[in-house]
Design a protein around this motif. Structure first.
Motif, PDB file in Angstrom:
ATOM      1  N   UNK A  31       0.723  -1.161   0.031  1.00  5.88           N
ATOM      2  CA  UNK A  31       0.048   0.045   0.043  1.00  5.88           C
ATOM      3  C   UNK A  31       0.889   1.178  -0.020  1.00  5.88           C
ATOM      4  N   UNK A  32       2.046   1.350   0.662  1.00  7.69           N
ATOM      5  CA  UNK A  32       3.068   2.416   0.939  1.00  7.69           C
ATOM      6  C   UNK A  32       2.074   3.483   1.381  1.00  7.69           C
ATOM      7  N   UNK A  33       1.640   3.317   2.782  1.00 10.71           N
ATOM      8  CA  UNK A  33       0.799   4.250   3.264  1.00 10.71           C
ATOM      9  C   UNK A  33       1.454   5.753   3.695  1.00 10.71           C
ATOM     10  N   UNK A  34       0.849   6.803   3.898  1.00  8.24           N
ATOM     11  CA  UNK A  34       1.521   7.697   4.314  1.00  8.24           C
ATOM     12  C   UNK A  34       1.063   8.197   5.692  1.00  8.24           C
ATOM     13  N   UNK A  35      -0.193   7.695   6.113  1.00  7.90           N
ATOM     14  CA  UNK A  35      -0.562   7.791   7.515  1.00  7.90           C
ATOM     15  C   UNK A  35      -0.994   6.617   7.964  1.00  7.90           C
ATOM     16  N   UNK A  36      -0.666   5.996   9.049  1.00 11.63           N
ATOM     17  CA  UNK A  36      -1.190   4.966   9.825  1.00 11.63           C
ATOM     18  C   UNK A  36      -1.620   5.041  11.470  1.00 11.63           C
ATOM     19  N   UNK A  37      -2.726   4.405  11.554  1.00 12.15           N
ATOM     20  CA  UNK A  37      -3.134   4.528  13.027  1.00 12.15           C
ATOM     21  C   UNK A  37      -2.957   3.192  13.651  1.00 12.15           C
ATOM     22  N   UNK A  38      -2.454   3.083  14.706  1.00 10.74           N
ATOM     23  CA  UNK A  38      -2.360   1.677  15.207  1.00 10.74           C
ATOM     24  C   UNK A  38      -2.106   1.632  16.835  1.00 10.74           C
ATOM     25  N   UNK A  39      -1.918   0.366  17.315  1.00 13.82           N
ATOM     26  CA  UNK A  39      -1.826   0.399  18.847  1.00 13.82           C
ATOM     27  C   UNK A  39      -0.429   0.052  19.306  1.00 13.82           C
ATOM     28  N   UNK A  40       0.110   0.329  20.467  1.00 11.44           N
ATOM     29  CA  UNK A  40       1.400   0.230  20.854  1.00 11.44           C
ATOM     30  C   UNK A  40       1.830  -1.297  20.423  1.00 11.44           C
ATOM     31  N   UNK A  41       1.150  -2.227  20.678  1.00 12.77           N
ATOM     32  CA  UNK A  41       1.466  -3.538  20.716  1.00 12.77           C
ATOM     33  C   UNK A  41       2.274  -4.062  19.459  1.00 12.77           C
ATOM     34  N   UNK A  42       1.827  -3.381  18.080  1.00 11.07           N
ATOM     35  CA  UNK A  42       2.193  -3.584  17.035  1.00 11.07           C
ATOM     36  C   UNK A  42       3.991  -3.057  17.022  1.00 11.07           C
ATOM     37  N   UNK A  43       3.981  -1.835  17.239  1.00  8.83           N
ATOM     38  CA  UNK A  43       5.308  -1.332  16.927  1.00  8.83           C
ATOM     39  C   UNK A  43       6.283  -1.902  18.075  1.00  8.83           C
ATOM     40  N   UNK A  44       5.859  -2.522  19.225  1.00  6.60           N
ATOM     41  CA  UNK A  44       6.472  -3.043  20.066  1.00  6.60           C
ATOM     42  C   UNK A  44       7.065  -4.357  19.674  1.00  6.60           C
ATOM     43  N   UNK A  45       6.181  -5.168  19.207  1.00  8.86           N
ATOM     44  CA  UNK A  45       6.556  -6.388  18.461  1.00  8.86           C
ATOM     45  C   UNK A  45       7.694  -6.017  17.546  1.00  8.86           C
ATOM     46  N   UNK A  46       7.689  -5.121  16.513  1.00  5.71           N
ATOM     47  CA  UNK A  46       8.526  -4.941  15.522  1.00  5.71           C
ATOM     48  C   UNK A  46       9.778  -4.442  16.216  1.00  5.71           C
ATOM     49  N   UNK A  47       9.782  -3.653  17.377  1.00  2.00           N
ATOM     50  CA  UNK A  47      10.970  -3.415  18.299  1.00  2.00           C
ATOM     51  C   UNK A  47      11.836  -4.729  18.728  1.00  2.00           C
ATOM     52  N   UNK A  48      10.833  -5.509  19.136  1.00  2.00           N
ATOM     53  CA  UNK A  48      11.583  -6.789  19.681  1.00  2.00           C
ATOM     54  C   UNK A  48      11.946  -7.217  18.496  1.00  2.00           C
TER      55      UNK A  48
END
Length: 410
Positions: free
Chosen positions: A128-145
């Motif tokens: 999709x190559x989005x310009x804006x994303x709305x998400x919950x912390x769980x997603x980015x925290x899993x990416x960080x791990x």
């Protein structure tokens, strides 16, 4: 993209609009079309069951024109990514910010089919190559791990982390931007408190993240920290048009309950006047139930939920959420809860799938030692209880804390 788990909702709506004789480049929701919405009441069916005047969702869009509240505050919501052929990616049923407003300015809204686990979400973002994303912390925290595991497993990256951490941050920042499609300008995080460790990482790599704080009852924003204005641990300043203050402040700590007032606040809970009276008190102030402190520049910092606070042996407030952040930073931990068992603080832990450990007992011992070295004496845990099944959660991926308050449900 339907076969790949994406529903091109924006394109479908555009096709319907064209069939109805609407210009393809015109806003899909005009001021005239929203006028009807403004005149009725809308009920959100769910745990909160709140009632709003219809205009609350678009905040008088019929009078303000096409975005109302959000268009009045251009510094708070980037306008460029929502215009024309720009892409707006959404996780969660955030009606006002996630659908009505972007469609009103002609943006495309993409919905994922199924749970947005990192592997699915990252694949979708590359397409999709989005310009804006709305998400919950769980997603980015899993990416960080996942990023941390990659660095730990690579000798050169591990050496770079020790010798030239600034260079590693540059590399990881470039990699994360590429993973999210390369066009990202606004990564909105809300729904729960973001781990301070993860936020510090996003801040270091100059990732375009923003923090939003709010509730269903406030449709939804109360405070926000937009891209370039974030501060680690803070939910930011009051959102446009919203009054925010701390109520019943403890003079010793400076902490009090966040209360809010504005056009975004609900009328009340559906057919529940007693609950409404407890939530919305004198002069229309809505009581959120969240404890926070405020700095000299008017930025708010949430400490925890008022009904989650544990009273320590010497009368001090213990915030389980802060201990949980420490537990979750232990390698291999998926999620955790801190609960009170008699006079003891107990950590409930569920490990990530595929995590290797000799035994649950050994893992519990290691986690206990790790946590108690990093928290103060009052917040030290008595023991760790390992769960073999994932925590039960809400639709927005929040753990149903009340289910685990007694040993029989742990």
């Amino acid at each position: 993209f339907a076969g790949d788990g994406l529903d091109l909702a924006g394109e479908i709506l555009r096709a319907d609009a064209a069939a109805a004789g609407v210009e393809p480049d015109a806003p899909l929701l005009s001021a005239e079309s929203l006028e009807v919405v403004h005149e009725i009441e809308i009920q959100l069916i769910g745990p909160a069951s709140c009632i709003f005047p219809g205009g609350k969702f678009v905040l008088d869009a019929s009078r303000e024109g096409g975005g109302g509240y959000l268009q009045e505050a251009p510094d708070h919501v980037p306008s460029e990514p929502l215009l024309g052929e720009s892409v707006y990616s959404l996780y969660g049923p955030v009606l006002a910010l996630g659908m009505l407003y972007p469609l009103s300015v002609g943006a495309q809204v993409y919905y994922l089919k199924g749970m947005p686990v990192p592997s699915v979400l990252l694949g979708a973002m590359r397409q999709v190559r989005p310009t804006i994303i709305l998400t919950v912390p769980l997603i980015i925290e899993k990416v960080y791990k996942s990023v941390c595991r990659t660095v730990d497993a690579d000798r050169r990256l591990s050496l770079m982390r020790r010798r030239a951490p600034w260079l590693l941050d540059i590399l990881l920042g470039a990699k994360l931007r590429k993973m999210t499609g390369g066009c990202l300008k606004f990564f909105g995080i809300g729904g729960a408190k973001l781990s301070p460790e993860v936020e510090a990482f996003l801040h270091r790599i100059h990732f375009p993240y923003a923090i939003g704080y709010g509730l269903t009852e406030t449709a939804p924003l109360v405070c926000n920290a937009c891209v370039g204005r974030t501060r680690v641990g803070s939910i930011g300043v009051p959102a446009y048009g919203v009054e925010v203050r701390l109520d019943n402040v403890d003079p010793a700590t400076g902490e009090g309950e966040i209360v809010a007032r504005g056009r975004n606040v609900m009328l009340g809970y559906y057919k529940d006047p007693s609950r409404t009276a407890k939530a919305i008190r004198q002069d229309g102030w809505f009581h959120t139930g969240d404890l926070a402190a405020m700095d000299a520049r008017g930025r708010f910092y949430i400490r925890g939920r008022l009904n989650n606070v544990i009273m320590g042996a010497t009368g001090e407030n213990i915030y389980p959420e802060e201990i949980e952040f420490v537990i979750n930073s232990y390698p291999g931990v998926g999620e955790s809860l801190v609960v009170e068992r008699g006079r003891d603080l107990v950590g409930l832990v569920h490990m990530e799938e595929g995590t290797e450990h000799s035994s649950l007992a050994d893992a519990a011992k290691s986690i206990l030692e790790y946590v108690n070295k990093r928290v103060n004496k009052q917040s030290a845990l008595a023991r760790i209880e390992m769960l073999t099944e994932p925590f039960k959660k809400t639709a927005t991926q929040k753990i149903r804390r009340f289910l685990y308050m007694t040993p029989s449900h742990a």
